[in-house]
Structures are given as structure tokens and as C-alpha cells.
Motif scaffolding. Structure first.
Motif, short mmCIF file in Angstrom:
data_model
loop_
_atom_site.label_atom_id
_atom_site.label_comp_id
_atom_site.label_asym_id
_atom_site.label_seq_id
_atom_site.Cartn_x
_atom_site.Cartn_y
_atom_site.Cartn_z
N GLY A 204 0.79 -1.22 0.00
CA GLY A 204 0.00 0.00 0.00
C GLY A 204 0.82 1.27 0.00
O GLY A 204 0.26 2.36 -0.08
N HIS A 205 2.16 1.15 0.06
CA HIS A 205 3.01 2.35 0.03
C HIS A 205 2.80 3.09 -1.29
O HIS A 205 2.67 2.49 -2.35
CB HIS A 205 4.48 1.95 0.16
CG HIS A 205 5.42 3.12 0.10
ND1 HIS A 205 5.77 3.84 1.21
CD2 HIS A 205 6.07 3.69 -0.95
CE1 HIS A 205 6.60 4.82 0.86
NE2 HIS A 205 6.80 4.74 -0.45
N GLN A 206 2.76 4.42 -1.20
CA GLN A 206 2.56 5.23 -2.40
C GLN A 206 3.83 5.96 -2.79
O GLN A 206 4.49 6.58 -1.95
CB GLN A 206 1.42 6.23 -2.18
CG GLN A 206 0.05 5.60 -2.14
CD GLN A 206 -1.06 6.62 -2.18
OE1 GLN A 206 -0.90 7.76 -1.76
NE2 GLN A 206 -2.23 6.22 -2.69
N ILE A 207 4.16 5.86 -4.07
CA ILE A 207 5.27 6.61 -4.65
C ILE A 207 4.66 7.71 -5.51
O ILE A 207 3.90 7.42 -6.44
CB ILE A 207 6.15 5.69 -5.52
CG1 ILE A 207 6.62 4.48 -4.71
CG2 ILE A 207 7.34 6.45 -6.09
CD1 ILE A 207 7.18 3.35 -5.57
N ILE A 208 4.96 8.96 -5.19
CA ILE A 208 4.36 10.08 -5.91
C ILE A 208 5.41 10.73 -6.81
O ILE A 208 6.47 11.15 -6.35
CB ILE A 208 3.78 11.11 -4.93
CG1 ILE A 208 2.68 10.44 -4.08
CG2 ILE A 208 3.22 12.31 -5.68
CD1 ILE A 208 2.07 11.35 -3.05
N VAL B 119 1.82 5.93 -7.65
CA VAL B 119 2.05 4.49 -7.81
C VAL B 119 1.84 3.83 -6.45
O VAL B 119 2.54 4.13 -5.48
CB VAL B 119 3.47 4.21 -8.33
CG1 VAL B 119 3.67 2.71 -8.53
CG2 VAL B 119 3.73 4.97 -9.63
N THR B 120 0.87 2.92 -6.37
CA THR B 120 0.58 2.21 -5.13
C THR B 120 1.14 0.80 -5.20
O THR B 120 0.84 0.04 -6.13
CB THR B 120 -0.93 2.15 -4.85
OG1 THR B 120 -1.45 3.49 -4.80
CG2 THR B 120 -1.22 1.46 -3.55
N VAL B 121 1.98 0.45 -4.23
CA VAL B 121 2.61 -0.87 -4.19
C VAL B 121 1.61 -1.92 -3.71
O VAL B 121 0.94 -1.74 -2.69
CB VAL B 121 3.84 -0.85 -3.26
CG1 VAL B 121 4.38 -2.27 -3.06
CG2 VAL B 121 4.92 0.06 -3.82
N LYS B 122 1.50 -3.01 -4.46
CA LYS B 122 0.65 -4.14 -4.06
C LYS B 122 1.53 -5.37 -3.92
O LYS B 122 2.10 -5.86 -4.88
CB LYS B 122 -0.44 -4.40 -5.10
CG LYS B 122 -1.37 -5.56 -4.72
CD LYS B 122 -2.44 -5.79 -5.77
CE LYS B 122 -3.34 -6.96 -5.39
NZ LYS B 122 -4.37 -7.21 -6.43
N GLN B 123 1.65 -5.86 -2.70
CA GLN B 123 2.51 -7.01 -2.42
C GLN B 123 1.82 -8.30 -2.84
O GLN B 123 0.67 -8.54 -2.50
CB GLN B 123 2.83 -7.06 -0.93
CG GLN B 123 3.70 -8.24 -0.51
CD GLN B 123 3.93 -8.23 0.99
OE1 GLN B 123 4.57 -7.33 1.53
NE2 GLN B 123 3.38 -9.22 1.67
N THR B 124 2.52 -9.12 -3.62
CA THR B 124 1.97 -10.42 -4.04
C THR B 124 2.36 -11.51 -3.05
O THR B 124 3.24 -11.33 -2.22
CB THR B 124 2.48 -10.79 -5.45
OG1 THR B 124 3.91 -10.85 -5.43
CG2 THR B 124 2.03 -9.75 -6.46
#
Length: 311
Positions: free
Chosen positions: A178-182, A200-205
Motif C-alpha cells: 500500500g506504500h505510495q510513490i508520488i 504508484v501504489t505498491v501491491k505485495q503479491t
């Protein structure tokens, strides 16, 4: 004369480049901007002034050269060069907002000033700057970027594609799900200057063996029934390719958990994201056990097991 350590103020080491200085100033000046922290305006105002003073010196090639070579006393007093010409002494003029606004007008000339939550910061001359240049903010582009636990553990560079464009995104070790990179992006159309944010929102698999709980990792280790009863040590590969050996001093049951300190995820520090100083601490590793029972047991073996377990 200022007693500030300018590099420490910007959370940099002395090998920092001018680009490092700009990135650090941009991050810290937004964080401690007085209009962002009205309840702590006195403290933040002092820090904001210190950050702006440090940037003013370290971003100037002459001032930074004197400061790096001779220190703050000579910087304040001034220096004569070999031709007999003098560089005047430096004194901070308490012009933090002027430094702040000049930075944004040069470094990101078409970018409104937002904090890390997307809230616009006021109290600057940027409204007039953007009005003169006919700038408008476009709608944010939102992208979900899938990352494996391995990638979030080690860090990596990934490619994103949007609206026919491709760019690289740096994934830092320890990013949470859920970390966001702006990313601020500028683009021009005719006489207008337009800008927007790429979020960009990180989605961990999922991972076959590892799962994650915050900064902690959980590893599920397969072990045979014989090894479980014999308290055999276990070994397995970590997410960065090392082999970890775990000694066992008890009979292993499905409820057995071994905890290994400093073998979890890297702890990501938001304040150090764009600094040359990085956090090296890690979470914990929890080793759980999946005991593999035999699919069948012959009658003779059943008797032997019964004698051993029920003497």
C-alpha cells in the motif's frame, strides 16, 4: 555565526552531490513548512529556517566550497583568493520563504507546492507565478504496481506504463503493502503548462514460503516427522539468497515457532527515503513448521512406533 552543521541539518553526508542537496531540501522543506504544522509553528519555523540556510550554502558552489574546506568560521568571515580578491563573509538573512520560493520556481517551475498528503501549502508567491505562466493541474494518474516479497526485501527497479508512456520506478527495501510513490510530471500543450502527479501504489503479491506482518517475516518450513521428533536443525534460503541454519532444542510440533532477530524485512524510514543516510535495522523472522506425515505406515512399523512413543 551559525553553529549549524549544514549536512546534518539536511540529513546528508559530506559526499552528497548537488542533486542530493536539492532532493533533501525539497523533502525537508515540505515536511517542516510552517503552514503545514500550525499547531507547532514556532518549532517548525525554526527548523524551516535552518533547512533553508543549509540549502542556501550547500547549493552555492562558492559558499559550499569554502564551507567544506575551511569550515563555518571562515565562511562567516570571508576569504581572499590568490588574486587578492575577496569572497565576502556569509550571513543568513532570515529569508527562508524567499529561498523556498526561488527553489521551486527554478527546480520545479510548474509545480504547485503540495505536502506529502497532497495538501497545498500556502503562504508563498506561487499563486501569482502559476497565474502568469498559465499553469493548470491535471488529474492524478493512479497506478497499482505488483511487487513480490523478494523485491520489497531487496529493493529493485520496476517499469510502469501509462497513457503510452514508460518510465522506471525505484522500489526501496522495506516498502509496505500500500506504500505510495508520488512522481511529479510536467507536460506542455500549446501555450499552457500542465502538471500532474503519478501516484504508484505498491501491491505485495503472495509467496510460497514467506508471508509478512509489518516489518516481520513468517517462514513456513517443511520438516519430516522423523526430523521433527529428533529435533533436527533446519536450514533454508533467505530472501536475499543466504542460507540460514536454525538449531532446534526441542521436539517440533505444529505449534512450534522459532524467532530470529534482525532477519525480517528492512525497516523503511519515510524520513530517509531520499537521503543518503539509510536505516539498516530489520524486523524479526518467525519460523513455523509444516510437519510432513507419512502417507502410510506398515503394521510392523506401527508396532515399533507404539513401543517408542508408549514405552
Amino acid at each position: 555565526m551559525s553553529e549549524l552543521d549544514y549536512y546534518q541539518t539536511l540529513q546528508l553526508n559530506r559526499t552528497a552531490t548537488i542533486d542530493d542537496v536539492k532532493k533533501a531540501f525539497r523533502r525537508l522543506s515540505l515536511k517542516y513548512h510552517p503552514t503545514k504544522n500550525p499547531s507547532e509553528i514556532t518549532v517548525c519555523s525554526d527548523q524551516f529556517h535552518q533547512i533553508c540556510e543549509a540549502y542556501e550554502v550547500l547549493s552555492d558552489k562558492h559558499l559550499s566550497a569554502i564551507y567544506n574546506k575551511f569550515g563555518p568560521k571562515v565562511l562567516a568571515k570571508g576569504l581572499e583568493n590568490g588574486d587578492g580578491n575577496a569572497y565576502p563573509g556569509y550571513k543568513y538573512q532570515q529569508n527562508a520563504f524567499e529561498i523556498f520560493e526561488k527553489f521551486y520556481s527554478e527546480y520545479l517551475p510548474y509545480h504547485e507546492i503540495f505536502d506529502d498528503t497532497g495538501k497545498m501549502l500556502y503562504g508563498s508567491c506561487f499563486s501569482s507565478i502559476h497565474k502568469e505562466r498559465n499553469v493548470e493541474k491535471l488529474q492524478d494518474v493512479k497506478i497499482t504496481l505488483e511487487c513480490s516479497i523478494d523485491e520489497l526485501y531487496n529493493g529493485c527497479t520496476k517499469e510502469i506504463t501509462y497513457e503510452g508512456r514508460t518510465r522506471l520506478v525505484e522500489i526501496q527495501p522495506g516498502y509496505q503493502n500500500g506504500h505510495q510513490i508520488i512522481i511529479e510530471e510536467e507536460c506542455g500543450k500549446g501555450y499552457k503548462e500542465e502538471f500532474r502527479r503519478i501516484i504508484v501504489t505498491v501491491k505485495q503479491t503472495s509467496h510460497e514460503k514467506y508471508s509478512r506482518q509489518g516489518d516481520d517475516l513468517v517462514y513456513k518450513h517443511d520438516i519430516s516427522l522423523v526430523d521433527a521428533l529428533n529435533s533436527s536443525p533446519c536450514k533454508f534460503k533467505t530472501l536475499d539468497g543466504r542460507t540460514l541454519n536454525i538449531s532446534i532444542d526441542e521436539v517440533i510440533t505444529p505449534k512450534t515457532v522459532k524467532v530470529v532477530e534482525e532477519e525480517g524485512m528492512p525497516v523503511f524510514d519515510e524520513d530517509q527515503e531520499k537521503s543518503s543516510v539509510h536505516n539498516s535495522s530489520r524486523g524479526r523472522l518467525f519460523v513455523t513448521f509444516n510437519i510432513l506425515f507419512p502417507s502410510e505406515l506398515k503394521a510392523k512399523s506401527q508396532l515399533q512406533v507404539s513401543k517408542i512413543l508408549n514405552p
